[in-house]
Scaffold this motif. Structure first.
Motif, mmCIF file in Angstrom:
data_model
loop_
_atom_site.group_PDB
_atom_site.id
_atom_site.type_symbol
_atom_site.label_atom_id
_atom_site.label_comp_id
_atom_site.label_asym_id
_atom_site.label_seq_id
_atom_site.Cartn_x
_atom_site.Cartn_y
_atom_site.Cartn_z
ATOM 1 N N ILE A 151 52.731 53.660 21.399
ATOM 2 C CA ILE A 151 51.909 53.801 20.319
ATOM 3 C C ILE A 151 50.970 54.966 20.253
ATOM 4 N N GLY A 152 50.573 55.181 21.567
ATOM 5 C CA GLY A 152 49.719 56.348 22.087
ATOM 6 C C GLY A 152 50.612 57.594 21.693
ATOM 7 N N ASN A 155 50.925 58.630 18.254
ATOM 8 C CA ASN A 155 49.682 58.954 17.682
ATOM 9 C C ASN A 155 49.446 60.636 18.135
ATOM 10 N N CYS A 217 44.497 53.146 21.598
ATOM 11 C CA CYS A 217 45.573 52.497 21.468
ATOM 12 C C CYS A 217 45.876 51.280 22.517
ATOM 13 N N VAL A 240 43.358 50.776 17.317
ATOM 14 C CA VAL A 240 44.667 50.438 17.058
ATOM 15 C C VAL A 240 45.222 49.349 17.906
ATOM 16 N N GLY A 241 44.821 49.547 19.281
ATOM 17 C CA GLY A 241 45.383 48.540 20.197
ATOM 18 C C GLY A 241 44.586 47.049 19.980
#
Length: 324
Positions: A151-152, A155, A217, A240-241
């Motif tokens: 996910i990082g 982004n 994240c 997000v995380g």
């Protein structure tokens, strides 16, 4: 609805978490549940009302399908609908299987130059699109991405695509930071045991200024704290995380500096955008897939993800497929 023969399904951290712990927050696994929500496949059969798809079409699947036209759907924020169906979120089954039935409106035709794997990667990519939109990334933005997992990384990819002038990424793992560099990060910082304030000042020193935007994240308390300290006054921190329900953060620091703290819940209206970006070759998500397993070796694939090896582990559900 359409019936699909599944092709590629990515394994997500949430899949592993349900498998290991049986719950995420209020979502508790009470009965056997099929995992998987990052997926693509081929249409086998279509329902009588379906006009935009036909058998043989290759599609990417958006896993969240609203069950009713409520106020959130009316305003275009259907991801917030409390009754939404979502693949592999209890009690809804996911699509890590050979055949799967899904709402036709949430299956998107893939152009010929977009692979099944890219189609499956639209789901994690969507988190990046939604987060960067909520963050307000624009031409010349300086962005701090905390965490260099899948996910990082999406982004980083999306922030650069949206015009970020500089992106700095932090992580514990040197190999993950190397991957961030590969996908376009301008700077990386390997965190060891620095305080959140020390991390924030390192971010400022490599960027030459404090970032207007931070995308967190990891969900780790110390990282959220670092995110607040790092973000420029008047800037935006997007969370997000997901970590523990209760987190201690320097909220007064954020308040007096007018740092906006925003959350995200999955994504909405991102599949058409992602498909357009992939088809036009404006973004490259192929480096994210590091491991591939046939469906029969699903357990091995999950163990690999659990150990944190590579980046994205992809399961191949179609035994007739001979692609690499």
């Amino acid at each position: 609805e359409v019936l699909l023969r599944m092709h590629s399904v990515g394994i997500c951290g949430s899949d592993v978490h349900y498998w290991q712990h049986g719950r995420i927050g209020d979502f508790v696994v009470k009965d056997p549940m099929v995992l998987g929500h990052e997926a693509s496949g081929t249409v086998v059969k279509v329902g009588s009302g379906v006009t935009h798809l036909k058998p043989g079409d290759r599609v990417a699947i958006e896993p969240g399908v609203p069950r009713e036209m409520d106020e959130f759907c009316k305003t275009g924020r259907y991801n917030l609908s409390p009754t939404i169906f979502f693949c592999a979120t209890p009690p809804d089954d996911g699509n890590l299987c050979r055949y799967y039935k899904h709402s036709a409106s949430y299956c998107y035709k893939l152009p010929d130059n977009v692979t099944f794997e890219e189609g499956a990667l639209i789901e994690p990519l969507s988190v990046g699109i939604h987060a960067c939109k909520r963050a307000g990334v624009t031409l010349g933005s300086k962005v701090f991405v905390s965490g260099s997992g899948p996910i990082g990384l999406v982004n980083v990819i999306v922030a650069k695509m949206m015009g970020a002038a500089a992106v700095v990424v932090t992580d514990l793992s040197a190999s993950r930071l190397q991957k961030a560099k590969e996908v376009g990060a301008d700077f990386t910082i390997q965190v060891k045991n620095e305080t959140p304030q020390e991390v924030a000042s390192k971010v400022e020193s490599v960027l030459g200024c404090m970032p207007e935007i931070t995308v967190e994240c990891t969900g780790v308390q110390a990282c959220i704290q670092a995110g607040i300290y790092a973000t420029r006054s008047g800037g935006t921190l997007v969370l997000v995380g997901l970590g523990p329900e209760m987190v201690t953060v320097p909220i007064v620091n954020a308040a007096v500096r007018e740092v906006d703290i925003r959350g995200i819940f999955r994504y909405c209206n991102t599949w058409p955008v992602a498909i357009a970006l992939l088809a036009s070759k404006r973004i490259n998500v192929k480096p994210l897939v590091t491991h591939r397993f046939p469906l029969e070796k699903a357990l091995e694939a999950f163990e690999t993800t659990k150990r944190g090896e590579g980046v994205k582990v992809m399961l191949k559900c179609d035994p007739t497929d001979q692609s690499p």
